[in-house]
Scaffold this motif. Structure first.
Motif, PDB file in Angstrom:
ATOM      1  N   GLU A  41      -3.552   8.504  -1.421  1.00  0.00           N
ATOM      2  CA  GLU A  41      -3.102   7.548  -2.437  1.00  0.00           C
ATOM      3  C   GLU A  41      -1.879   6.750  -2.005  1.00  0.00           C
ATOM      4  O   GLU A  41      -1.752   5.571  -2.323  1.00  0.00           O
ATOM      5  CB  GLU A  41      -2.805   8.305  -3.735  1.00  0.00           C
ATOM      6  N   PHE A  42      -0.976   7.350  -1.282  1.00  0.00           N
ATOM      7  CA  PHE A  42       0.276   6.687  -0.924  1.00  0.00           C
ATOM      8  C   PHE A  42       0.296   6.198   0.520  1.00  0.00           C
ATOM      9  O   PHE A  42       1.348   5.866   1.056  1.00  0.00           O
ATOM     10  CB  PHE A  42       1.454   7.614  -1.229  1.00  0.00           C
ATOM     11  N   TYR A  43      -0.866   6.149   1.143  1.00  0.00           N
ATOM     12  CA  TYR A  43      -1.050   5.529   2.451  1.00  0.00           C
ATOM     13  C   TYR A  43      -1.664   4.149   2.214  1.00  0.00           C
ATOM     14  O   TYR A  43      -2.185   3.887   1.124  1.00  0.00           O
ATOM     15  CB  TYR A  43      -1.998   6.375   3.311  1.00  0.00           C
ATOM     16  N   VAL A  91      12.406   6.797  12.188  1.00  0.00           N
ATOM     17  CA  VAL A  91      12.976   6.717  10.850  1.00  0.00           C
ATOM     18  C   VAL A  91      14.356   6.086  10.959  1.00  0.00           C
ATOM     19  O   VAL A  91      15.202   6.572  11.728  1.00  0.00           O
ATOM     20  CB  VAL A  91      13.111   8.118  10.208  1.00  0.00           C
ATOM     21  N   CYS A  92      14.566   5.008  10.219  1.00  0.00           N
ATOM     22  CA  CYS A  92      15.882   4.361  10.191  1.00  0.00           C
ATOM     23  C   CYS A  92      16.389   4.060  11.604  1.00  0.00           C
ATOM     24  O   CYS A  92      17.581   4.238  11.903  1.00  0.00           O
ATOM     25  CB  CYS A  92      16.889   5.212   9.419  1.00  0.00           C
ATOM     26  N   ASP A 158      13.958   3.793   4.004  1.00  0.00           N
ATOM     27  CA  ASP A 158      13.581   3.212   5.285  1.00  0.00           C
ATOM     28  C   ASP A 158      12.401   2.279   5.056  1.00  0.00           C
ATOM     29  O   ASP A 158      11.625   2.466   4.119  1.00  0.00           O
ATOM     30  CB  ASP A 158      13.180   4.347   6.252  1.00  0.00           C
ATOM     31  N   SER A 159      12.271   1.290   5.907  1.00  0.00           N
ATOM     32  CA  SER A 159      11.111   0.397   5.815  1.00  0.00           C
ATOM     33  C   SER A 159      10.461   0.193   7.174  1.00  0.00           C
ATOM     34  O   SER A 159       9.869  -0.848   7.431  1.00  0.00           O
ATOM     35  CB  SER A 159      11.514  -0.941   5.198  1.00  0.00           C
ATOM     36  N   THR A 160      10.555   1.213   8.059  1.00  0.00           N
ATOM     37  CA  THR A 160       9.892   1.150   9.356  1.00  0.00           C
ATOM     38  C   THR A 160       8.403   0.937   9.120  1.00  0.00           C
ATOM     39  O   THR A 160       7.797   1.591   8.288  1.00  0.00           O
ATOM     40  CB  THR A 160      10.125   2.458  10.150  1.00  0.00           C
ATOM     41  N   GLY A 161       7.812   0.002   9.841  1.00  0.00           N
ATOM     42  CA  GLY A 161       6.390  -0.277   9.669  1.00  0.00           C
ATOM     43  C   GLY A 161       6.097  -1.166   8.478  1.00  0.00           C
ATOM     44  O   GLY A 161       4.944  -1.352   8.110  1.00  0.00           O
TER      45      GLY A 161
END
Length: 172
Positions: A41-43, A91-92, A158-161
């Motif tokens: 669901e969260f992918y 991450v970050c 974080d907003s990586t990707g």
């Protein structure tokens, strides 16, 4: 060239669960798990069978490179529960070891993800890991509860990707 690990050490069994390496023989159960819209669901979207095969291959490569990855989680009667384990993530702007977990939809809400994640956290500690994270979608409250139950707390966003993610973490 990265070292290879001849022996992958899985976390010790828990009261209800045991861990083992993921193999090509797990394609059917992993395709079902990763293809389930509720589990994913969260992918961005559920994974195809070929993406599940790539997931297995990624974990086999992780075993060879690091001695760990995501493991198959089963109960003591060999019933497939899901996967859980340790993988390196960006991450970050830095490389962090993440504990990740997926449990079959019909088995969620029974504390299995928490039990598996706690075993993986303890395994990480036993192999000398000093800091562990869980990367979680902001709306995935159930996963956030698992992270808190195993001793992680919100450290960052974080907003990586290109996706907004919460980073729960803790020193081991």
């Amino acid at each position: 060239m990265l070292p290879t690990y001849d022996a992958v050490m899985v976390p010790p069994s828990t009261a209800r669960l045991r861990f083992r390496q993921m193999t090509e023989d797990d394609l059917d159960v992993m395709a079902d798990l990763l293809g389930d819209p509720r589990v994913m669901e969260f992918y961005p979207s559920p994974k195809t069978r070929e993406a599940a095969r790539a997931w297995i291959e990624w974990n086999e490569a992780n075993y060879a490179a690091h001695g760990y990855g995501l493991w198959i989680v089963e109960d003591h009667n060999n019933t497939f529960i899901g996967d859980c384990g340790l993988t390196w993530q960006q991450v970050c702007g830095r490389r962090e070891l993440e504990v990740g977990y997926h449990v079959r939809t019909e088995l969620q809400g029974r504390g299995l993800a928490t039990e598996a994640a706690a075993a993986c956290r303890d395994h990480a500690r036993s192999i000398g890991v000093e800091h562990l994270v869980a990367i979680i979608h902001p709306e995935n409250v159930r996963s956030q509860r698992v992270a808190v139950k195993i001793g992680l707390s919100l450290e960052a966003e974080d907003s990586t990707g290109g996706m907004r993610r919460l980073v729960y973490g803790g020193n081991l």
